[in-house]
Design an enzyme around this catalytic site. Sequence first.
Site, PDB file in Angstrom:
ATOM      1  N   LEU A  33       0.998  -1.513  -0.001  1.00 22.93           N
ATOM      2  CA  LEU A  33       0.203  -0.165  -0.218  1.00 22.93           C
ATOM      3  C   LEU A  33       0.905   1.833  -0.290  1.00 22.93           C
ATOM      4  CD1 LEU A  33      -3.003  -0.792   2.478  1.00 22.93           C
ATOM      5  CD2 LEU A  33      -2.664  -1.370  -0.029  1.00 22.93           C
ATOM      6  N   HIS A  34       1.027   2.614  -0.378  1.00 24.72           N
ATOM      7  CA  HIS A  34       0.876   3.867  -0.638  1.00 24.72           C
ATOM      8  C   HIS A  34       0.032   5.164  -0.722  1.00 24.72           C
ATOM      9  CE1 HIS A  34      -0.533   3.916  -4.673  1.00 24.72           C
ATOM     10  NE2 HIS A  34      -0.184   2.915  -5.128  1.00 24.72           N
ATOM     11  N   HIS A  37      -3.613   3.861  -2.088  1.00 26.21           N
ATOM     12  CA  HIS A  37      -4.517   3.349  -1.227  1.00 26.21           C
ATOM     13  C   HIS A  37      -5.737   4.217  -0.277  1.00 26.21           C
ATOM     14  CE1 HIS A  37      -1.616   0.594  -2.935  1.00 26.21           C
ATOM     15  NE2 HIS A  37      -2.734  -0.613  -3.934  1.00 26.21           N
ATOM     16  N   GLN A  61      -5.740 -12.035 -12.624  1.00 27.82           N
ATOM     17  CA  GLN A  61      -5.394 -10.884 -13.389  1.00 27.82           C
ATOM     18  C   GLN A  61      -3.539 -10.652 -14.019  1.00 27.82           C
ATOM     19  OE1 GLN A  61      -6.922  -8.737 -10.080  1.00 27.82           O
ATOM     20  NE2 GLN A  61      -5.699  -6.409 -10.910  1.00 27.82           N
ATOM     21  N   GLU A 148      -8.671   5.879 -10.506  1.00 29.40           N
ATOM     22  CA  GLU A 148      -9.043   6.478 -11.586  1.00 29.40           C
ATOM     23  C   GLU A 148      -7.812   6.114 -12.021  1.00 29.40           C
ATOM     24  OE1 GLU A 148     -10.417  10.880 -11.997  1.00 29.40           O
ATOM     25  OE2 GLU A 148     -11.736  10.409 -11.027  1.00 29.40           O
ATOM     26  N   GLN A 153      -9.695  -0.486 -15.428  1.00 27.99           N
ATOM     27  CA  GLN A 153     -10.576  -1.228 -14.601  1.00 27.99           C
ATOM     28  C   GLN A 153     -11.880  -0.133 -14.174  1.00 27.99           C
ATOM     29  OE1 GLN A 153      -8.180  -3.381 -11.329  1.00 27.99           O
ATOM     30  NE2 GLN A 153      -8.808  -1.420 -10.398  1.00 27.99           N
TER      31      GLN A 153
HETATM   32  P1  AMP Z   1      -3.521  -1.834  -6.582  1.00 30.53           P
HETATM   33  O1  AMP Z   1      -3.332  -2.381  -4.772  1.00 30.53           O
HETATM   34  O2  AMP Z   1      -2.743  -1.442  -8.044  1.00 30.53           O
HETATM   35  O3  AMP Z   1      -4.110  -3.240  -7.368  1.00 30.53           O
HETATM   36  O4  AMP Z   1      -4.799  -0.724  -6.422  1.00 30.53           O
HETATM   37  C1  AMP Z   1      -5.591  -0.949  -5.333  1.00 30.53           C
HETATM   38  C2  AMP Z   1      -7.095   0.313  -6.111  1.00 30.53           C
HETATM   39  O5  AMP Z   1      -6.012   1.476  -5.726  1.00 30.53           O
HETATM   40  C3  AMP Z   1      -7.351   0.450  -7.186  1.00 30.53           C
HETATM   41  O6  AMP Z   1      -8.731   0.736  -7.050  1.00 30.53           O
HETATM   42  C4  AMP Z   1      -6.662   1.159  -7.934  1.00 30.53           C
HETATM   43  O7  AMP Z   1      -6.944   1.735  -9.241  1.00 30.53           O
HETATM   44  C5  AMP Z   1      -6.265   2.192  -6.511  1.00 30.53           C
HETATM   45  N1  AMP Z   1      -4.626   3.122  -6.459  1.00 30.53           N
HETATM   46  C6  AMP Z   1      -3.283   1.991  -7.506  1.00 30.53           C
HETATM   47  N2  AMP Z   1      -2.687   3.497  -7.290  1.00 30.53           N
HETATM   48  C7  AMP Z   1      -3.367   5.147  -7.321  1.00 30.53           C
HETATM   49  C8  AMP Z   1      -3.356   5.973  -7.346  1.00 30.53           C
HETATM   50  N3  AMP Z   1      -2.028   6.393  -7.527  1.00 30.53           N
HETATM   51  N4  AMP Z   1      -4.185   6.920  -7.025  1.00 30.53           N
HETATM   52  C9  AMP Z   1      -5.299   6.409  -6.755  1.00 30.53           C
HETATM   53  N5  AMP Z   1      -5.423   5.356  -6.496  1.00 30.53           N
HETATM   54  C10 AMP Z   1      -4.831   4.103  -6.705  1.00 30.53           C
END
Ligand code: AMP
Length: 280
Positions: A33-34, A37, A61, A148, A153
């Site tokens: 997470l960052h 998230h 995926q 977004e 997705q």
């Molecule tokens: P992931 O863990 O990469 O599958 O992302 C989980 C959720 O966090 C998804 O809905 C992503 O679109 C969202 N997400 C990932 N990076 C960002 C970001 N930089 N800004 C906003 N949402 C994000």
Amino acid sequence: MEIYRELAGLRAALEAARASGREVALVPTMGALHAGHIALVEAARRPGTTVVASIFVNPRQFGAGEDLSRYPRKETSDIAMLTEAGCDLLWLPPVEQMYPDGFATIVSVSGVSEGLDGAARPGHFDGVATVVAKLFNQVRPTRAFFGEKDFQQLAVVRRMVTDLDVEVEITGVPTQREDDGLALSSRNVYLSPEERQRAVALPRALGIAARAIRGGSDSAKALDDATAALTAAGFEVDYVALVDAETLSPQPTPGRRRQLLAAARLGKTRLIDNLAVDLG
Ligand code: AMP
């Protein structure tokens, strides 16, 4: 924050929350997470709402030869970040819980899944739609939050929810970025320091192209210029495209919003980003 790794426990906890009149909101993630998230968790928080985050690195995926085995996993720091952000409940299913022996169902969303990343990563959005459908059935949220950053997705999830009459309201949260503009991503850790510096070319190229198109320049030329700028920065470009922001069709309907989307590789790291062309 309560943590569940088994479906019966999760369901019992959520039943109790609903019985006491609480709403349930879901933030699906793959962990590592960052702040992107965490922005989703913050958007989900509301009085009377139980915020559920899920962490599941979904094998379905990832394509053959993609980064499933080396995808970053940081459970301890993820738990600390979610607790700090005020997340109420964490759903951490093991793979066998999500895909037991005999699992045979695929949710496939045509149209909006097909171009762009769908073309570059065959099967990717089937994996996304299948796991998100399962998460919706497991958690039964009334609201769910997606970034977004993963624009296609988000469009696929919205289409699936409409088509399957899932009773959940989908919210898209704006992309969170580093100070230099690079979109936060769990995959940014793959970049060497030198690649990290060059990576800023991606948001910059999209920004320049969006301004040019907004200002009335020929869009084909703006896309070519963006591709050339990325190539000059050392990227191998998968696509730079201007699409209808809802259908993701490459022929935007006049009067409807347009979005610029790009995917490109820097060394072994594949980055994606997107930007709205029509503001306001
Ligand atoms: P992931 O863990 O990469 O599958 O992302 C989980 C959720 O966090 C998804 O809905 C992503 O679109 C969202 N997400 C990932 N990076 C960002 C970001 N930089 N800004 C906003 N949402 C994000």
